[in-house]
Design a protein around this motif. Sequence first.
Motif, PDB file in Angstrom:
ATOM      1  N   LEU A  35       0.721  -1.318   0.359  1.00 37.54           N
ATOM      2  CA  LEU A  35       0.004   0.108   0.179  1.00 37.54           C
ATOM      3  C   LEU A  35       1.123   1.441  -0.007  1.00 37.54           C
ATOM      4  N   SER A  36       1.695   2.218  -1.106  1.00 41.21           N
ATOM      5  CA  SER A  36       2.056   3.219  -0.995  1.00 41.21           C
ATOM      6  C   SER A  36       1.211   4.470  -0.892  1.00 41.21           C
ATOM      7  N   TRP A  37       0.709   4.675  -0.207  1.00 41.93           N
ATOM      8  CA  TRP A  37      -0.090   5.907   0.021  1.00 41.93           C
ATOM      9  C   TRP A  37       0.938   6.601  -0.370  1.00 41.93           C
ATOM     10  N   HIS A  38       0.003   8.677  -0.493  1.00 40.49           N
ATOM     11  CA  HIS A  38       0.623   9.780  -1.635  1.00 40.49           C
ATOM     12  C   HIS A  38      -0.512  10.694  -0.801  1.00 40.49           C
ATOM     13  N   PRO A  39      -0.482  11.715  -0.427  1.00 41.01           N
ATOM     14  CA  PRO A  39      -1.247  12.585   0.405  1.00 41.01           C
ATOM     15  C   PRO A  39      -1.968  13.299  -0.460  1.00 41.01           C
ATOM     16  N   ILE A  40      -1.659  13.542  -2.675  1.00 44.17           N
ATOM     17  CA  ILE A  40      -2.714  14.028  -3.224  1.00 44.17           C
ATOM     18  C   ILE A  40      -1.927  13.467  -5.002  1.00 44.17           C
ATOM     19  N   ALA A  41      -3.318  13.779  -5.213  1.00 43.60           N
ATOM     20  CA  ALA A  41      -2.459  13.984  -7.023  1.00 43.60           C
ATOM     21  C   ALA A  41      -2.444  14.967  -6.905  1.00 43.60           C
ATOM     22  N   TRP A  42      -1.710  15.023  -8.374  1.00 42.96           N
ATOM     23  CA  TRP A  42      -0.597  15.912  -9.322  1.00 42.96           C
ATOM     24  C   TRP A  42      -0.249  16.895  -8.532  1.00 42.96           C
ATOM     25  N   THR A  43       0.545  16.157  -7.915  1.00 37.22           N
ATOM     26  CA  THR A  43       1.681  17.135  -7.445  1.00 37.22           C
ATOM     27  C   THR A  43       2.919  16.220  -7.174  1.00 37.22           C
ATOM     28  N   PRO A  44       3.866  16.787  -7.650  1.00 39.65           N
ATOM     29  CA  PRO A  44       4.999  16.679  -7.798  1.00 39.65           C
ATOM     30  C   PRO A  44       6.011  15.349  -7.618  1.00 39.65           C
ATOM     31  N   VAL A  45       5.938  15.052  -6.387  1.00 40.06           N
ATOM     32  CA  VAL A  45       6.528  14.476  -5.290  1.00 40.06           C
ATOM     33  C   VAL A  45       5.596  12.809  -5.621  1.00 40.06           C
ATOM     34  N   THR A  47       3.733  12.570  -8.086  1.00 43.93           N
ATOM     35  CA  THR A  47       3.497  12.313  -9.319  1.00 43.93           C
ATOM     36  C   THR A  47       5.004  11.087  -9.094  1.00 43.93           C
ATOM     37  N   ASP A  48       5.571  11.518  -8.845  1.00 38.59           N
ATOM     38  CA  ASP A  48       6.964  10.601  -9.038  1.00 38.59           C
ATOM     39  C   ASP A  48       7.008   9.103  -8.032  1.00 38.59           C
ATOM     40  N   GLN A  49       6.075   9.401  -6.669  1.00 45.32           N
ATOM     41  CA  GLN A  49       5.821   7.748  -5.976  1.00 45.32           C
ATOM     42  C   GLN A  49       5.526   7.023  -7.275  1.00 45.32           C
ATOM     43  N   MET A  50       4.179   7.831  -7.578  1.00 48.58           N
ATOM     44  CA  MET A  50       3.785   6.454  -8.807  1.00 48.58           C
ATOM     45  C   MET A  50       3.674   6.019  -9.753  1.00 48.58           C
ATOM     46  N   ARG A  51       4.557   7.111 -10.541  1.00 48.25           N
ATOM     47  CA  ARG A  51       5.725   5.997 -11.881  1.00 48.25           C
ATOM     48  C   ARG A  51       6.967   5.177 -11.572  1.00 48.25           C
ATOM     49  N   SER A  52       7.106   5.394  -9.984  1.00 49.77           N
ATOM     50  CA  SER A  52       8.414   4.646  -9.501  1.00 49.77           C
ATOM     51  C   SER A  52       7.787   3.353  -8.914  1.00 49.77           C
ATOM     52  N   LEU A  53       6.386   3.589  -9.095  1.00 47.62           N
ATOM     53  CA  LEU A  53       5.515   1.852  -9.086  1.00 47.62           C
ATOM     54  C   LEU A  53       5.525   0.966  -9.968  1.00 47.62           C
ATOM     55  N   TYR A 135       6.918   8.695   5.572  1.00 44.30           N
ATOM     56  CA  TYR A 135       7.638   9.918   5.340  1.00 44.30           C
ATOM     57  C   TYR A 135       7.438  11.255   5.268  1.00 44.30           C
ATOM     58  N   PRO A 136       8.233  11.510   5.369  1.00 45.25           N
ATOM     59  CA  PRO A 136       7.248  13.552   5.646  1.00 45.25           C
ATOM     60  C   PRO A 136       6.802  14.052   3.845  1.00 45.25           C
ATOM     61  N   SER A 137       6.065  13.847   3.800  1.00 47.49           N
ATOM     62  CA  SER A 137       5.355  14.697   3.102  1.00 47.49           C
ATOM     63  C   SER A 137       6.221  14.999   1.857  1.00 47.49           C
ATOM     64  N   GLU A 138       7.188  16.136   2.018  1.00 53.86           N
ATOM     65  CA  GLU A 138       7.582  16.424   1.154  1.00 53.86           C
ATOM     66  C   GLU A 138       8.862  15.380   0.803  1.00 53.86           C
ATOM     67  N   GLN A 139       9.071  13.984   1.140  1.00 49.41           N
ATOM     68  CA  GLN A 139      10.311  13.248   0.693  1.00 49.41           C
ATOM     69  C   GLN A 139       9.446  11.971  -0.214  1.00 49.41           C
ATOM     70  N   LEU A 140      10.275  12.311  -0.893  1.00 50.04           N
ATOM     71  CA  LEU A 140       9.333  10.891  -1.705  1.00 50.04           C
ATOM     72  C   LEU A 140      10.959   9.578  -1.441  1.00 50.04           C
ATOM     73  N   PRO A 141       9.136   8.371  -1.335  1.00 48.01           N
ATOM     74  CA  PRO A 141      10.362   7.199  -0.993  1.00 48.01           C
ATOM     75  C   PRO A 141      11.069   6.760  -1.569  1.00 48.01           C
ATOM     76  N   ASP A 142      12.658   6.103  -1.556  1.00 47.51           N
ATOM     77  CA  ASP A 142      13.224   5.524  -2.069  1.00 47.51           C
ATOM     78  C   ASP A 142      12.544   3.588  -2.154  1.00 47.51           C
ATOM     79  N   ILE A 143      11.772   3.645  -3.178  1.00 50.69           N
ATOM     80  CA  ILE A 143      11.762   2.357  -4.262  1.00 50.69           C
ATOM     81  C   ILE A 143      12.537   1.541  -3.969  1.00 50.69           C
ATOM     82  N   ASN A 144      14.004   1.603  -3.770  1.00 55.50           N
ATOM     83  CA  ASN A 144      14.973   0.636  -3.657  1.00 55.50           C
ATOM     84  C   ASN A 144      14.513   0.016  -1.673  1.00 55.50           C
ATOM     85  N   GLU A 145      14.068   0.731  -1.360  1.00 56.08           N
ATOM     86  CA  GLU A 145      14.428   0.124  -0.118  1.00 56.08           C
ATOM     87  C   GLU A 145      13.385  -0.757   0.439  1.00 56.08           C
TER      88      GLU A 145
END
Length: 154
Positions: A35-45, A47-53, A135-145
């Motif tokens: 379950l990869s939770w992101h606060p809200i769509a259409w925001t840069p971080v 976007t990067d989080q969902m693209r990494s999935l 994670y802090p809301s502005e931090q992109l989770p490390d997909i490799n972790e």
Amino acid sequence: MTPISIGTDAPDFTAKDNNKQNISLSDYKGKKVLLSWHPIAWTPVCTDQMRSLETNFQNFQGLNTVPLGFSVDPQPCKEAWATLLQIKNVSLPSDFWPHGKIARDYGIFDDTKGMSKRANIIINESGKIQWVKVYPSEQLPDINEVLQILSNNS
């Protein structure tokens, strides 16, 4: 609100995803679920989080894992966003109504902001919580972790 504890049973849920499909945790018995939770769509971080999935979809499959990109955005929003991002493999479920119920069940809803926190939660094949990281809301989770945690527990 404290995140759900490791070792507890993962609360089941059903939510509509970006493809208008009902997604239930119980559909994935015998597989790991991220379950990869992101606060809200259409925001840069986010976007990067969902693209990494999406970019790592084959890696997740190789690790018997289903990645789900959750947020409290309504289903039509998730659908439009997934189309724009060209997300074709990863399901992006909506926790819009009852608003944030799934995020609350997992202990990651932010009542002051009305959205989920940014978090990754791994559920094992038996439906138990295996790993939680907020994670802090502005931090992109490390997909490799995340992939490392999944491969260590294969």
